[in-house]
Design a protein around this motif. Structure first.
Motif, short mmCIF file in Angstrom:
data_model
loop_
_atom_site.label_atom_id
_atom_site.label_comp_id
_atom_site.label_asym_id
_atom_site.label_seq_id
_atom_site.Cartn_x
_atom_site.Cartn_y
_atom_site.Cartn_z
N UNK A 2 -15.79 5.24 -9.02
CA UNK A 2 -15.27 3.86 -8.95
C UNK A 2 -13.84 3.79 -9.40
N UNK A 3 -13.52 4.58 -10.42
CA UNK A 3 -12.13 4.57 -10.91
C UNK A 3 -11.16 5.11 -9.89
N UNK A 4 -11.64 5.97 -8.98
CA UNK A 4 -10.74 6.51 -7.94
C UNK A 4 -10.44 5.47 -6.87
N UNK A 5 -11.41 4.51 -6.69
CA UNK A 5 -11.22 3.53 -5.62
C UNK A 5 -10.26 2.40 -6.01
N UNK A 6 -10.09 2.21 -7.32
CA UNK A 6 -9.26 1.09 -7.77
C UNK A 6 -7.81 1.19 -7.29
N UNK A 7 -7.18 2.34 -7.48
CA UNK A 7 -5.78 2.42 -7.01
C UNK A 7 -5.64 2.17 -5.53
N UNK A 8 -6.62 2.70 -4.78
CA UNK A 8 -6.54 2.49 -3.34
C UNK A 8 -6.75 1.01 -2.98
N UNK A 9 -7.59 0.36 -3.72
CA UNK A 9 -7.81 -1.08 -3.45
C UNK A 9 -6.55 -1.88 -3.73
N UNK A 10 -5.92 -1.47 -4.87
CA UNK A 10 -4.66 -2.16 -5.21
C UNK A 10 -3.60 -1.90 -4.16
N UNK A 11 -3.55 -0.65 -3.75
CA UNK A 11 -2.54 -0.29 -2.74
C UNK A 11 -2.79 -1.02 -1.44
N UNK A 12 -4.09 -1.09 -1.08
CA UNK A 12 -4.42 -1.79 0.17
C UNK A 12 -4.08 -3.27 0.08
N UNK A 13 -4.35 -3.85 -1.11
CA UNK A 13 -4.01 -5.27 -1.26
C UNK A 13 -2.52 -5.51 -1.18
N UNK A 14 -1.81 -4.57 -1.84
CA UNK A 14 -0.34 -4.70 -1.77
C UNK A 14 0.17 -4.57 -0.34
N UNK A 15 -0.47 -3.65 0.40
CA UNK A 15 -0.05 -3.46 1.79
C UNK A 15 -0.30 -4.72 2.61
N UNK A 16 -1.47 -5.34 2.36
CA UNK A 16 -1.78 -6.56 3.11
C UNK A 16 -0.79 -7.66 2.75
N UNK A 17 -0.50 -7.76 1.43
CA UNK A 17 0.48 -8.77 0.99
C UNK A 17 1.84 -8.54 1.64
N UNK A 18 2.21 -7.23 1.65
CA UNK A 18 3.50 -6.91 2.27
C UNK A 18 3.51 -7.27 3.74
N UNK A 19 2.37 -6.97 4.42
CA UNK A 19 2.28 -7.27 5.84
C UNK A 19 2.39 -8.78 6.09
N UNK A 20 1.69 -9.53 5.22
CA UNK A 20 1.75 -10.99 5.37
C UNK A 20 3.18 -11.50 5.14
N UNK A 21 3.82 -10.92 4.14
CA UNK A 21 5.20 -11.33 3.87
C UNK A 21 6.12 -11.04 5.04
N UNK A 22 5.92 -9.84 5.63
CA UNK A 22 6.74 -9.48 6.80
C UNK A 22 6.53 -10.46 7.94
N UNK A 23 5.24 -10.79 8.17
CA UNK A 23 4.94 -11.74 9.26
C UNK A 23 5.57 -13.10 8.97
N UNK A 24 5.44 -13.56 7.73
CA UNK A 24 6.02 -14.85 7.37
C UNK A 24 7.54 -14.86 7.49
#
Length: 325
Positions: A2-24
């Protein structure tokens, strides 16, 4: 695990946020570009509208200026034509008025008056509102007598021949004249002239006819001279800068006609018009005017004479009066 998945989840969330920001950001940039394009088009449209208005206003001003130039040129041509007409009247008028001028001057001398006689006065009448719109024409007066009291007399000269009836119906003079014309509608003022005419017939033989000419109402000599006097009074008042005063009138039959006239025509309101047929009668009329206005008024006399002499009239001084400098 579970501890290994946390960084990836954070990274994925950041990527989605970045993608949304780019679109906006892209949408914002696109909207901003659209707004800028609309503003540019609006500015271009405004510039085009202002340019069109400027061209229209310039064209309108140019057209108005052209109209003003045309109107000024037309006025100049009218003035030149009126001046030439005046000169033509002056050239032809003096030839016919020289004889009556001498008679009037002799009558003034015999009456002992002072003033000036102006012959063949030509002027452009002043158009007053109550007399309708202005018309382009000139008035011509045979003689204008200006006494040193400032009194003005218009003398209409008629060089008629034959038989003349002024204010008197032919049938009233003699029953032999009753068939000359239909007198049922003959009301003063009027003048009737009967004159002989020599004509050639079809066989080239000379025939002599009697011609009857009737001048009644506004066409009568008395009515005409009063109309000219009113025009002269308006012209003098407006041009000489003096108060408008009544101008006296006289009809002088100076030809070799046998004349039957009333000494005065009172068919219209105002002062009567004197009607004379000889130098003696004319002298009496002039003496009467002089006696009614015996007090000299040099300022008014000079102003009237100066204005009328400036219209090209032939001016002759009478008695002790001298032309203004």
């Amino acid at each position: 695990m579970t501890s290994d998945l946390v960084p990836w989840s954070v990274a994925g969330g950041l990527a989605i946020v970045a993608l949304v920001l780019v679109v906006l950001l892209r949408r914002h940039r696109t909207a901003a570009r659209s707004d800028l394009d609309r503003a540019e088009r609006a500015r271009a449209d405004e510039v085009a509208r202002l340019d069109a208005e400027h061209r229209e206003q310039t064209a309108r001003l140019a057209a108005e200026q052209a109209q003003e130039i045309d109107a000024a040129e037309a006025a100049r041509r009218d003035a030149l034509a009126a001046a030439e007409q005046s000169r033509a009247l002056a050239r032809t008028g003096m030839k016919w008025e020289e004889t009556s001028q001498r008679v009037i001057l002799d009558a003034c001398k015999a009456a002992g008056v002072n003033g000036a006689l102006l012959t063949n006065v030509v002027f452009a009448p002043v158009a007053l509102a109550e007399r309708g719109p202005a018309r382009s024409f000139v008035a011509q007066l045979d003689h204008v007598l200006v006494l040193d009291s400032g009194r003005v007399v218009v003398i209409e000269n008629k060089r008629w021949n034959g038989i003349v009836f002024d204010g008197q119906r032919p049938s009233e003079v003699h029953r032999a004249f009753r068939n000359l014309l239909d007198e049922s509608s003959l009301q003063p003022p009027f003048a009737v002239q009967v004159r002989s005419r020599r004509v050639l017939d079809h066989a080239d033989e000379i025939e002599q006819w009697w011609q009857v000419r009737v001048q009644a109402r506004g066409a009568s000599p008395c009515s005409q001279v009063r109309q000219q006097a009113r025009r002269l009074a308006d012209f003098v008042a407006s041009t000489a800068g003096v108060a408008r005063e009544w101008v006296d009138t006289c009809v002088f039959y100076s030809g070799d006609a046998v004349a039957y006239v009333n000494p005065e025509d009172r068919s219209e309101r105002g002062a009567p018009t004197a009607v004379v047929t000889s130098a003696t009668e004319l002298q009496g009329v002039i003496s009467g005017y002089a006696q009614k206005s015996a007090v000299p008024n040099r300022a008014r006399t000079d102003a009237v004479v100066r204005v009328l002499a400036g219209q090209g009239a032939h001016t002759t001084t009478i008695g002790s009066y001298r032309l203004p400098v």
